[in-house]
Design a protein around this motif. Structure first.
Motif, PDB file in Angstrom:
ATOM      1  N   LYS A  26       0.772  -1.174  -0.055  1.00  0.00           N
ATOM      2  CA  LYS A  26      -0.121   0.007  -0.087  1.00  0.00           C
ATOM      3  C   LYS A  26       0.871   1.250   0.041  1.00  0.00           C
ATOM      4  O   LYS A  26       1.883   1.373   1.009  1.00  0.00           O
ATOM      5  CB  LYS A  26      -0.898   0.018   1.347  1.00  0.00           C
ATOM      6  N   MET A  27       0.591   1.982  -0.611  1.00  0.00           N
ATOM      7  CA  MET A  27       1.303   3.391  -0.726  1.00  0.00           C
ATOM      8  C   MET A  27       0.790   4.421   0.262  1.00  0.00           C
ATOM      9  O   MET A  27      -0.344   4.488   0.633  1.00  0.00           O
ATOM     10  CB  MET A  27       1.002   4.182  -2.263  1.00  0.00           C
ATOM     11  N   SER A  28       1.468   4.888   1.010  1.00  0.00           N
ATOM     12  CA  SER A  28       1.167   5.810   1.877  1.00  0.00           C
ATOM     13  C   SER A  28       1.985   7.193   2.132  1.00  0.00           C
ATOM     14  O   SER A  28       3.362   7.163   1.410  1.00  0.00           O
ATOM     15  CB  SER A  28       0.860   5.351   3.282  1.00  0.00           C
ATOM     16  N   ARG A  29       1.726   8.183   2.630  1.00  0.00           N
ATOM     17  CA  ARG A  29       2.620   9.447   2.787  1.00  0.00           C
ATOM     18  C   ARG A  29       2.909   9.464   3.993  1.00  0.00           C
ATOM     19  O   ARG A  29       2.018   9.366   4.917  1.00  0.00           O
ATOM     20  CB  ARG A  29       1.778  10.637   2.174  1.00  0.00           C
ATOM     21  N   THR A  30       4.102   9.772   4.195  1.00  0.00           N
ATOM     22  CA  THR A  30       4.710  10.254   5.851  1.00  0.00           C
ATOM     23  C   THR A  30       4.374  11.491   6.334  1.00  0.00           C
ATOM     24  O   THR A  30       3.912  12.269   5.432  1.00  0.00           O
ATOM     25  CB  THR A  30       6.301   9.679   5.768  1.00  0.00           C
ATOM     26  N   SER A  90       7.613  17.445   9.770  1.00  0.00           N
ATOM     27  CA  SER A  90       7.437  18.829  10.559  1.00  0.00           C
ATOM     28  C   SER A  90       5.857  19.018  11.093  1.00  0.00           C
ATOM     29  O   SER A  90       5.490  20.143  11.009  1.00  0.00           O
ATOM     30  CB  SER A  90       7.906  19.890   9.360  1.00  0.00           C
ATOM     31  N   GLY A  91       5.506  17.975  11.658  1.00  0.00           N
ATOM     32  CA  GLY A  91       4.230  18.016  12.231  1.00  0.00           C
ATOM     33  C   GLY A  91       3.134  18.082  11.381  1.00  0.00           C
ATOM     34  O   GLY A  91       2.022  17.918  11.667  1.00  0.00           O
ATOM     35  N   ALA A  92       3.389  18.141  10.047  1.00  0.00           N
ATOM     36  CA  ALA A  92       2.139  18.015   9.111  1.00  0.00           C
ATOM     37  C   ALA A  92       1.914  16.577   8.578  1.00  0.00           C
ATOM     38  O   ALA A  92       2.488  15.896   8.042  1.00  0.00           O
ATOM     39  CB  ALA A  92       2.585  18.787   7.772  1.00  0.00           C
ATOM     40  N   VAL A  93       0.646  16.244   8.930  1.00  0.00           N
ATOM     41  CA  VAL A  93       0.235  14.786   8.633  1.00  0.00           C
ATOM     42  C   VAL A  93       0.017  14.687   7.189  1.00  0.00           C
ATOM     43  O   VAL A  93      -0.609  15.501   6.400  1.00  0.00           O
ATOM     44  CB  VAL A  93      -1.325  14.470   9.176  1.00  0.00           C
ATOM     45  N   GLY A  94       0.792  13.745   6.918  1.00  0.00           N
ATOM     46  CA  GLY A  94       0.776  13.355   5.195  1.00  0.00           C
ATOM     47  C   GLY A  94       1.541  14.551   4.328  1.00  0.00           C
ATOM     48  O   GLY A  94       1.543  14.431   3.161  1.00  0.00           O
ATOM     49  N   GLY A  95       2.486  15.280   5.040  1.00  0.00           N
ATOM     50  CA  GLY A  95       3.075  16.363   4.397  1.00  0.00           C
ATOM     51  C   GLY A  95       4.558  15.612   4.068  1.00  0.00           C
ATOM     52  O   GLY A  95       5.334  16.438   3.360  1.00  0.00           O
ATOM     53  N   GLY A  96       4.954  14.345   4.237  1.00  0.00           N
ATOM     54  CA  GLY A  96       6.284  13.818   3.801  1.00  0.00           C
ATOM     55  C   GLY A  96       6.563  13.028   2.768  1.00  0.00           C
ATOM     56  O   GLY A  96       5.327  13.292   2.020  1.00  0.00           O
ATOM     57  N   THR A  97       7.306  12.509   2.362  1.00  0.00           N
ATOM     58  CA  THR A  97       7.559  11.398   1.358  1.00  0.00           C
ATOM     59  C   THR A  97       6.590  10.259   1.206  1.00  0.00           C
ATOM     60  O   THR A  97       6.009  10.095   2.154  1.00  0.00           O
ATOM     61  CB  THR A  97       8.919  11.008   1.152  1.00  0.00           C
ATOM     62  N   GLU A  98       6.515   9.953   0.194  1.00  0.00           N
ATOM     63  CA  GLU A  98       5.496   8.548  -0.160  1.00  0.00           C
ATOM     64  C   GLU A  98       6.461   7.338  -0.002  1.00  0.00           C
ATOM     65  O   GLU A  98       7.570   7.093  -0.312  1.00  0.00           O
ATOM     66  CB  GLU A  98       4.905   8.772  -1.375  1.00  0.00           C
ATOM     67  N   ALA A 136       6.585  -3.405   7.020  1.00  0.00           N
ATOM     68  CA  ALA A 136       7.574  -2.751   6.720  1.00  0.00           C
ATOM     69  C   ALA A 136       7.526  -1.654   5.671  1.00  0.00           C
ATOM     70  O   ALA A 136       6.621  -1.700   5.046  1.00  0.00           O
ATOM     71  CB  ALA A 136       8.661  -4.077   6.110  1.00  0.00           C
ATOM     72  N   LEU A 137       8.260  -0.630   5.926  1.00  0.00           N
ATOM     73  CA  LEU A 137       8.070   0.639   5.149  1.00  0.00           C
ATOM     74  C   LEU A 137       9.368   0.352   4.275  1.00  0.00           C
ATOM     75  O   LEU A 137      10.442   0.042   4.688  1.00  0.00           O
ATOM     76  CB  LEU A 137       8.289   1.856   6.029  1.00  0.00           C
ATOM     77  N   THR A 138       9.308   1.241   2.966  1.00  0.00           N
ATOM     78  CA  THR A 138      10.270   1.296   2.068  1.00  0.00           C
ATOM     79  C   THR A 138      11.279   2.089   2.276  1.00  0.00           C
ATOM     80  O   THR A 138      10.967   3.361   2.822  1.00  0.00           O
ATOM     81  CB  THR A 138       9.812   1.216   0.518  1.00  0.00           C
ATOM     82  N   GLN A 139      12.318   2.215   2.054  1.00  0.00           N
ATOM     83  CA  GLN A 139      13.134   3.313   2.005  1.00  0.00           C
ATOM     84  C   GLN A 139      13.368   3.772   0.577  1.00  0.00           C
ATOM     85  O   GLN A 139      13.761   5.296   0.340  1.00  0.00           O
ATOM     86  CB  GLN A 139      14.640   2.935   2.360  1.00  0.00           C
ATOM     87  N   ASN A 140      13.486   3.168  -0.380  1.00  0.00           N
ATOM     88  CA  ASN A 140      13.487   3.623  -1.979  1.00  0.00           C
ATOM     89  C   ASN A 140      12.550   2.678  -2.861  1.00  0.00           C
ATOM     90  O   ASN A 140      12.323   1.455  -2.494  1.00  0.00           O
ATOM     91  CB  ASN A 140      14.865   3.565  -2.570  1.00  0.00           C
TER      92      ASN A 140
END
Length: 378
Positions: free
Chosen positions: A145-149, A152-160, A179-183
């Motif tokens: 499943k794709m998800s966004r991290t 800086s306190g912003a929910v969903g504001g990070g990388t996928e 488990a989460l991916t790094q690349n």
């Protein structure tokens, strides 16, 4: 700690005079000009352990020639899994000296194949609300499943990232291990690679039980095999082994990053390996009335300062019991601004000398707990 950086190359991997080039300091790219196996081989010593296992279970040709998607566990993941199985052996009175060669090949084979899928499974194919059910090479049920991290306190504001989950033969997400991916989406000549984070533990929650079946036998007692010393640090994730309402009372199951039993544990941003491997993890998913039991060895009776390392939204209350007698004040828990934003909550306790059963009682929840630090008051 090893840094697993990808190599920057589309065509060749060899220099005419210098031999194999070192790509460990290059930037990640989306395509390499060799097979999945040769890509790992070209990383110098970064995947030595993984490659040895691949060769031992005869998956070399699959990763050289077959069209497969490989969610690649890093060597650190395998090393952590081996440490866990050796801790389990020590707890049960066996020598903690196993190496990768001590683990039966069928265990490495069955678990490594959970990371390999037939065909191409790219990140875009996993953009569904519930992800996509996947099947490993031995027909074991997985999920991607794709998800966004958050950032800086912003929910969903990070990388996928891709959440790659072992479904553990259950349709209920609460039973899955993730488990989460790094690349992601690194194309090779014969397939696709997704690199998993180094904090993932190889085998998800299955490795210790499959490698060392004795560990699955029901036992009760201190998780590390010996009482936790006070004064000192009691890591929340090192609660005693044993059944519900004996070793713990928990109303909700969570992830199992550190150990396969309840309650849920997860990697802690404040974490380290101080005192035990449990120092890098916290207990979460707490509910009002939950409690955790610890076998402790109190070196000296008297008054102690108690520091709880907590994170969460605030409003919680924790107190301590020894042998079912309340020994501390009710310690109020303030909001910290995030589930991985840690600070101390302070109280006092009067503790007896000797070996005892201590309970950390979460009277009001809405918190994560990392550790309890005891300091003798003179």
């Amino acid at each position: 700690m090893k840094k697993y950086l990808l190599l920057l190359a589309i065509t060749g991997f060899f220099a005419c005079e210098k031999g194999m080039q070192d790509y460990r300091n290059a930037k990640p790219v989306s395509e390499v000009g060799v097979s999945t196996y040769d890509f790992l081989k070209a990383q110098g010593t970064l995947y030595d352990t993984l490659l040895r296992i691949i060769d031992n279970v005869h998956l070399t040709e699959v990763l050289k020639n077959d069209k497969v998607t490989f969610f690649i566990p890093q060597d650190n993941s395998i090393e952590t899994a081996m440490r866990n199985v050796n801790f389990a052996r020590i707890r049960l009175g066996d020598p903690g000296n196993w190496t990768i060669d001590s683990v039966p090949l069928n265990v490495w084979d069955s678990l490594l194949r959970r990371y390999i899928l037939a065909g191409i499974v790219d990140a875009d194919s996993l953009r569904y609300a519930d992800g996509a059910d996947l099947v490993s090479l031995y027909q074991h049920g997985m999920n991607g499943k794709m998800s966004r991290t958050n950032a800086s306190g912003a929910v969903g504001g990070g990388t996928e990232v891709v959440e790659f989950s072992d479904r553990n033969d259950s349709r209920f997400i609460k039973d899955w291990s993730t488990a989460l991916t790094q690349n992601v989406d690194i194309k090779t000549k014969n397939g696709l690679m997704h690199i998993l984070e180094s904090r993932h533990i190889f085998g998800f929650t299955s490795f210790v039980g499959k490698a060392y079946p004795k560990s699955l036998e029901a036992i009760q007692g201190p998780y590390l095999g010996y009482p936790l010393e006070i004064p000192g640090i009691v890591n929340a994730a090192d609660f005693d082994e044993g059944p519900v309402n004996v070793a713990y009372s928990y109303s909700k199951d969570g992830n199992h990053s550190y150990r396969p039993d309840n309650p849920g544990t997860e990697s802690c941003s404040e974490g380290d390996n101080q005192v035990s491997p449990g120092g890098g993890y916290n207990v979460g998913w707490t509910k009002d009335g939950n409690w955790l039991r610890y076998t402790v060895d109190i070196k000296e009776a008297g008054n102690y300062k108690v520091e709880l390392r907590i994170a969460g939204n605030g409003g919680g209350i924790i107190y301590l019991m020894v042998d079912d007698v309340v020994v501390s004040n009710e310690i109020p828990i303030q909001g910290t601004g995030g589930w991985q934003t840690w600070q101390g909550a302070f109280g006092t306790a009067v503790l007896p000398e000797g070996k005892h059963l201590m309970k950390v009682v979460i009277k009001k929840a809405n918190l994560n707990l990392h550790r309890v630090i005891f300091t003798k008051i003179n």
